[in-house]
Design a protein around this motif. Structure first.
Motif, PDB file in Angstrom:
ATOM      1  N   THR A 119      36.520 -22.170 -64.868  1.00  0.00           N
ATOM      2  CA  THR A 119      35.396 -21.975 -63.952  1.00  0.00           C
ATOM      3  C   THR A 119      35.163 -23.251 -63.144  1.00  0.00           C
ATOM      4  O   THR A 119      35.288 -24.356 -63.667  1.00  0.00           O
ATOM      5  CB  THR A 119      34.117 -21.636 -64.741  1.00  0.00           C
ATOM      6  OG1 THR A 119      34.275 -20.359 -65.366  1.00  0.00           O
ATOM      7  CG2 THR A 119      32.900 -21.575 -63.833  1.00  0.00           C
ATOM      8  N   THR A 120      34.820 -23.070 -61.875  1.00  0.00           N
ATOM      9  CA  THR A 120      34.482 -24.192 -61.012  1.00  0.00           C
ATOM     10  C   THR A 120      33.087 -23.966 -60.441  1.00  0.00           C
ATOM     11  O   THR A 120      32.781 -22.876 -59.961  1.00  0.00           O
ATOM     12  CB  THR A 120      35.488 -24.348 -59.866  1.00  0.00           C
ATOM     13  OG1 THR A 120      36.770 -24.694 -60.410  1.00  0.00           O
ATOM     14  CG2 THR A 120      35.055 -25.443 -58.898  1.00  0.00           C
ATOM     15  N   VAL A 121      32.241 -24.992 -60.510  1.00  0.00           N
ATOM     16  CA  VAL A 121      30.894 -24.927 -59.944  1.00  0.00           C
ATOM     17  C   VAL A 121      30.853 -25.839 -58.714  1.00  0.00           C
ATOM     18  O   VAL A 121      31.206 -27.018 -58.803  1.00  0.00           O
ATOM     19  CB  VAL A 121      29.832 -25.378 -60.963  1.00  0.00           C
ATOM     20  CG1 VAL A 121      28.437 -25.165 -60.387  1.00  0.00           C
ATOM     21  CG2 VAL A 121      29.992 -24.630 -62.279  1.00  0.00           C
ATOM     22  N   VAL A 122      30.448 -25.289 -57.588  1.00  0.00           N
ATOM     23  CA  VAL A 122      30.342 -26.052 -56.345  1.00  0.00           C
ATOM     24  C   VAL A 122      28.869 -26.106 -55.948  1.00  0.00           C
ATOM     25  O   VAL A 122      28.194 -25.076 -55.888  1.00  0.00           O
ATOM     26  CB  VAL A 122      31.176 -25.412 -55.218  1.00  0.00           C
ATOM     27  CG1 VAL A 122      30.987 -26.187 -53.916  1.00  0.00           C
ATOM     28  CG2 VAL A 122      32.654 -25.370 -55.606  1.00  0.00           C
ATOM     29  N   VAL A 123      28.377 -27.304 -55.683  1.00  0.00           N
ATOM     30  CA  VAL A 123      26.974 -27.500 -55.307  1.00  0.00           C
ATOM     31  C   VAL A 123      26.914 -28.234 -53.973  1.00  0.00           C
ATOM     32  O   VAL A 123      27.602 -29.242 -53.783  1.00  0.00           O
ATOM     33  CB  VAL A 123      26.212 -28.307 -56.381  1.00  0.00           C
ATOM     34  CG1 VAL A 123      24.747 -28.480 -55.987  1.00  0.00           C
ATOM     35  CG2 VAL A 123      26.316 -27.617 -57.739  1.00  0.00           C
ATOM     36  N   THR A 124      26.115 -27.731 -53.040  1.00  0.00           N
ATOM     37  CA  THR A 124      25.896 -28.408 -51.773  1.00  0.00           C
ATOM     38  C   THR A 124      24.441 -28.852 -51.712  1.00  0.00           C
ATOM     39  O   THR A 124      23.546 -28.137 -52.153  1.00  0.00           O
ATOM     40  CB  THR A 124      26.219 -27.497 -50.579  1.00  0.00           C
ATOM     41  OG1 THR A 124      25.392 -26.328 -50.635  1.00  0.00           O
ATOM     42  CG2 THR A 124      27.679 -27.077 -50.597  1.00  0.00           C
ATOM     43  N   GLY A 233      27.276 -22.471 -56.326  1.00  0.00           N
ATOM     44  CA  GLY A 233      28.108 -21.288 -56.498  1.00  0.00           C
ATOM     45  C   GLY A 233      29.037 -21.461 -57.678  1.00  0.00           C
ATOM     46  O   GLY A 233      29.558 -22.561 -57.915  1.00  0.00           O
ATOM     47  N   VAL A 234      29.215 -20.411 -58.444  1.00  0.00           N
ATOM     48  CA  VAL A 234      30.151 -20.409 -59.561  1.00  0.00           C
ATOM     49  C   VAL A 234      31.388 -19.629 -59.131  1.00  0.00           C
ATOM     50  O   VAL A 234      31.277 -18.482 -58.655  1.00  0.00           O
ATOM     51  CB  VAL A 234      29.526 -19.781 -60.822  1.00  0.00           C
ATOM     52  CG1 VAL A 234      30.554 -19.737 -61.961  1.00  0.00           C
ATOM     53  CG2 VAL A 234      28.291 -20.559 -61.244  1.00  0.00           C
ATOM     54  N   TYR A 235      32.551 -20.249 -59.280  1.00  0.00           N
ATOM     55  CA  TYR A 235      33.804 -19.637 -58.844  1.00  0.00           C
ATOM     56  C   TYR A 235      34.712 -19.377 -60.039  1.00  0.00           C
ATOM     57  O   TYR A 235      34.778 -20.190 -60.976  1.00  0.00           O
ATOM     58  CB  TYR A 235      34.505 -20.551 -57.840  1.00  0.00           C
ATOM     59  CG  TYR A 235      33.774 -20.630 -56.508  1.00  0.00           C
ATOM     60  CD1 TYR A 235      34.153 -19.831 -55.441  1.00  0.00           C
ATOM     61  CD2 TYR A 235      32.688 -21.474 -56.352  1.00  0.00           C
ATOM     62  CE1 TYR A 235      33.485 -19.882 -54.229  1.00  0.00           C
ATOM     63  CE2 TYR A 235      31.994 -21.528 -55.147  1.00  0.00           C
ATOM     64  CZ  TYR A 235      32.391 -20.735 -54.094  1.00  0.00           C
ATOM     65  OH  TYR A 235      31.714 -20.779 -52.901  1.00  0.00           O
ATOM     66  N   ASP A 236      35.353 -18.261 -60.017  1.00  0.00           N
ATOM     67  CA  ASP A 236      36.196 -17.829 -61.123  1.00  0.00           C
ATOM     68  C   ASP A 236      37.537 -18.564 -61.071  1.00  0.00           C
ATOM     69  O   ASP A 236      38.344 -18.332 -60.173  1.00  0.00           O
ATOM     70  CB  ASP A 236      36.423 -16.324 -61.047  1.00  0.00           C
ATOM     71  CG  ASP A 236      36.703 -15.700 -62.395  1.00  0.00           C
ATOM     72  OD1 ASP A 236      36.350 -16.305 -63.416  1.00  0.00           O
ATOM     73  OD2 ASP A 236      37.287 -14.604 -62.421  1.00  0.00           O
ATOM     74  N   GLY A 237      37.738 -19.442 -62.053  1.00  0.00           N
ATOM     75  CA  GLY A 237      38.983 -20.181 -62.134  1.00  0.00           C
ATOM     76  C   GLY A 237      38.842 -21.572 -61.556  1.00  0.00           C
ATOM     77  O   GLY A 237      37.815 -21.976 -61.034  1.00  0.00           O
ATOM     78  N   SER A 238      39.894 -22.378 -61.685  1.00  0.00           N
ATOM     79  CA  SER A 238      39.929 -23.720 -61.111  1.00  0.00           C
ATOM     80  C   SER A 238      41.330 -23.983 -60.610  1.00  0.00           C
ATOM     81  O   SER A 238      42.273 -23.226 -60.877  1.00  0.00           O
ATOM     82  CB  SER A 238      39.540 -24.765 -62.169  1.00  0.00           C
ATOM     83  OG  SER A 238      40.519 -24.837 -63.175  1.00  0.00           O
TER      84      SER A 238
END
Length: 242
Positions: A119-124, A233-238
């Motif tokens: 999982t990858t978490v992206v924050v702006t 946003g939470v993204y499926d995978g890395s």
């Protein structure tokens, strides 16, 4: 009836904090904590404030839950600052959950249904000096960084996620704190005055200790919710998941 800080900690202990199977009523904890602070300061009036703007991007099987108070006594132009829109996909990863809020010194739980054990978490962030904290429910996995360039990216793989990560609904907590002298970058080692329970070194919160729910919650209470737009946003995978 007023509650002291000891009452807050007792309630926190009862709810087992942010661990596997835990169901913490954060709003209740924060309400008691605030009442205790007001009692100690001799204030008799209840807290009041304007509600923050919170926008949830709803995706199938996902939900978000506030992890900290989202109220403030004032909302200025910083609350309406734009942050970059999070794309539906990044580097081949699919967004499975997201949240947008106009307040900093707050946290949100993003509930998702992963399909891969990565999982990858992206924050702006509107303020590129903000501190970004992410923590994975059901594990000790957590990361802390500045929102350099207005974005922070935290990737978790199978080595840090629970083995059952892709087997059902999961939750990731995201906190964003404004730049503050209350946060230091030092570790707990080498401090003249160290408080391991509070996660502080010489009176300042240690950045890496903010992955602990109780430490982040206490900092949020000390700062109070402030205007400052951010999205996560939470993204499926890395990138390393193949």
């Amino acid at each position: 009836m007023n509650h002291t800080e000891d009452d807050l900690r007792e309630l926190f202990a009862e709810r087992t904090a942010y661990g596997p199977g835990g169901d913490v009523d954060v709003a209740e904890i924060v309400r008691r904590g605030r009442r205790g602070r007001l009692a100690r300061r001799g204030a008799g009036a209840a807290l009041a404030g304007a509600a923050a703007t919170v926008v949830i991007w709803t995706l199938p099987g996902t939900a978000t839950t506030p992890a900290a108070p989202v109220t403030s006594s004032s909302v200025d132009s910083a609350a309406s600052s734009r942050v970059p829109d999070l794309p539906a996909s990044i580097d081949g990863l699919t967004r499975i959950g997201a949240v947008l809020t106009s307040m900093s010194a707050t946290g949100m739980d993003i509930k998702v249904k992963p399909t891969r054990n990565a999982t990858t978490v992206v924050v702006t962030c509107a303020d590129p000096q903000s501190w970004v904290v992410t923590a994975v429910e059901g594990s000790r996995a957590g990361q802390v960084s500045r929102c350099r360039g207005g974005m922070a990216r935290h990737a978790y793989d199978g080595g840090s996620l629970p083995s059952t990560w892709s087997a059902g609904r999961q939750s990731i907590r995201v906190w964003v704190f404004p730049p503050t002298e209350l946060i230091g970058q030092a570790s707990l080692d080498g401090c003249a005055v160290v408080d391991k329970r509070k996660g502080t070194c010489d009176g300042r919160y240690v950045a890496q200790e903010l992955v602990r729910y109780d430490v982040a919650l206490e900092l949020a209470a000390d700062l109070g919710a402030k205007p400052g737009t951010w999205s996560a946003g939470v993204y499926d995978g890395s990138a390393s998941s193949g």
